[in-house]
Design a protein around this motif. Sequence first.
Motif, PDB file in Angstrom:
ATOM      1  N   ARG A  90       0.837  -1.208   0.000  1.00  0.00           N
ATOM      2  CA  ARG A  90       0.000   0.000   0.000  1.00  0.00           C
ATOM      3  C   ARG A  90       0.870   1.254   0.000  1.00  0.00           C
ATOM      4  O   ARG A  90       1.859   1.345   0.709  1.00  0.00           O
ATOM      5  N   TRP A  91       0.411   2.244  -0.789  1.00  0.00           N
ATOM      6  CA  TRP A  91       1.091   3.537  -0.854  1.00  0.00           C
ATOM      7  C   TRP A  91       0.101   4.592  -1.322  1.00  0.00           C
ATOM      8  O   TRP A  91      -0.713   4.327  -2.203  1.00  0.00           O
ATOM      9  N   LEU A 140      -6.160  -4.543  -6.611  1.00  0.00           N
ATOM     10  CA  LEU A 140      -6.094  -3.328  -7.421  1.00  0.00           C
ATOM     11  C   LEU A 140      -5.924  -2.113  -6.520  1.00  0.00           C
ATOM     12  O   LEU A 140      -6.640  -1.954  -5.519  1.00  0.00           O
ATOM     13  N   ALA A 141      -4.992  -1.242  -6.879  1.00  0.00           N
ATOM     14  CA  ALA A 141      -4.726  -0.061  -6.069  1.00  0.00           C
ATOM     15  C   ALA A 141      -5.941   0.855  -6.019  1.00  0.00           C
ATOM     16  O   ALA A 141      -6.242   1.452  -4.976  1.00  0.00           O
ATOM     17  N   ALA A 142      -6.673   0.990  -7.135  1.00  0.00           N
ATOM     18  CA  ALA A 142      -7.834   1.876  -7.169  1.00  0.00           C
ATOM     19  C   ALA A 142      -8.936   1.370  -6.242  1.00  0.00           C
ATOM     20  O   ALA A 142      -9.573   2.151  -5.530  1.00  0.00           O
ATOM     21  N   PRO A 182     -10.534   1.121   1.543  1.00  0.00           N
ATOM     22  CA  PRO A 182      -9.439   0.334   2.130  1.00  0.00           C
ATOM     23  C   PRO A 182      -9.895  -0.645   3.204  1.00  0.00           C
ATOM     24  O   PRO A 182      -9.375  -1.757   3.295  1.00  0.00           O
ATOM     25  N   ALA A 183     -10.858  -0.255   4.041  1.00  0.00           N
ATOM     26  CA  ALA A 183     -11.299  -1.156   5.109  1.00  0.00           C
ATOM     27  C   ALA A 183     -11.900  -2.428   4.535  1.00  0.00           C
ATOM     28  O   ALA A 183     -11.653  -3.539   5.036  1.00  0.00           O
ATOM     29  N   TYR A 184     -12.686  -2.296   3.474  1.00  0.00           N
ATOM     30  CA  TYR A 184     -13.287  -3.462   2.826  1.00  0.00           C
ATOM     31  C   TYR A 184     -12.208  -4.314   2.163  1.00  0.00           C
ATOM     32  O   TYR A 184     -12.244  -5.547   2.236  1.00  0.00           O
ATOM     33  N   SER A 185     -11.235  -3.661   1.531  1.00  0.00           N
ATOM     34  CA  SER A 185     -10.176  -4.384   0.836  1.00  0.00           C
ATOM     35  C   SER A 185      -9.356  -5.233   1.802  1.00  0.00           C
ATOM     36  O   SER A 185      -8.973  -6.374   1.495  1.00  0.00           O
TER      37      SER A 185
END
Length: 474
Positions: free
Chosen positions: A44-45, A147-149, A155-158
């Motif tokens: 992550r970035w 996927l970064a998008a 983010p929490a779901y990812s």
Amino acid sequence: MFARDRPWFEVPPRVHLMAAGDWCTMVTAAGSGYGHWRGLAITRWQPDAVCDADGCFVLLRDTATGHHWSTTWQPVSPTASAPQHCEVTFDEGCTRFERREGTIFSVLEVAPLASGSGEVRRIELVNEGEAVRCVDVVSYLPLVLGLAAADAAHPAYSKMFVQTARIESERFGELLLAWRRKGSPDDPDVVAAHGCCSEGEGVQNAGFETDRMQFIGRGRSLHDALALSTGAPAPGRLGSVLDPVFSLRRRVTLAPGARVCLAFWTVTAPNRESVLDCAAGCWKQGVFRQALADGSATARARRLKLHLSESDVEVFQRLGAGLLYGERGLRASSDQLARASGGPPVLWSLAISGDRPIALARIDQAEQSALVEQLLAAQRWWDEMGIGVDVVVVWDGHADGSLGKRLDQAKENRSELPLGGAFHVVSNQDLTDAQRDGLAAAARLVFDGEHGGLADQLRRVRESASPHPWPDRV
């Protein structure tokens, strides 16, 4: 001292893009960055032109005093003062950080593995003092595996779909694994592994962690992470953690004048069996020296394949910062930004998705078509570095007919790119004011054919800008 006429944060941080096979690494002069594999964000970035403290790091902690610091400029520790020496060097296939903190001198080298399956962060520690030093060396990699998008949107779901595990074997020592549970059958298969090798005596295994909450602590940040501030043994949580990371800790005892090398490596593959085979290859002695040596050769081979010069790549590297962070000097004017309205539908009306960074060029003469050729060459190189870019050319429809023919020819000769970057040619006379302003506002980079080639326009912007605080040397 920084110039006072313009704020220094208008200049984006210096970035360095590296790639081998399916793996792409970005590292900034401050030490932040990411790793991508086959278009997926493994770590992550998020871009932050002011602090630039997000990404993957190797951190150090003196076990006797609790003093902790980074092998790079960031993350800045509350226990550390300005380093006596901190320098970054960008080579074609490797990034090298040197830092001296008291009597400990560290060298961190970051490079993609020649196999194209991951990257290595090799750290060398030297005790320049007269007393024995005991230092914890800690890796930190926040995980995405998607996927970064999609991760940036939610983010929490990812994070809910990533699981972690730990295994040990004679083939690869201690290994941390992470994989993403599929939310749908169309989700890609991805498994990542993180391990550590060492050269020299006095290196002990001091624990691991895959839960960011346990590593950082409640109400803290990476600058004063609980794992570094207290030095307490990590709980070592595994499984369905709420915020997954890779973190390995090694305790190094350094006699006066002693030198120890460690290599933290991360590899990725479509399944568990393949990633374990990659890990076994990384465990072999000397593989990391070979990776660092092969990095420059791989970069040169890619440059020759794309028919680029060293100066071309240097310009594309510099412009890469504008694609990732945005650069004020190469954006639309403040008046045009203020007028822009309508959002994504303005781009959709021009058949532009807006999902990728946009590089916009305005030309009105046939002689300026060389700028378009440079942009298309840059687009191919950025695609190799894992950044898909849409190139949009706005040309004056009243110009002589040879300009339109050259643009049509460039569009016909252009080959498809793996990341799907598109090439759009639009007549200025066909644009409404709303489309013209909306397109310019959405573009990360805006070039004008009147101001010469990419190098000329970049030089013009950088000469009038204030320096960024993170140093760099090429």
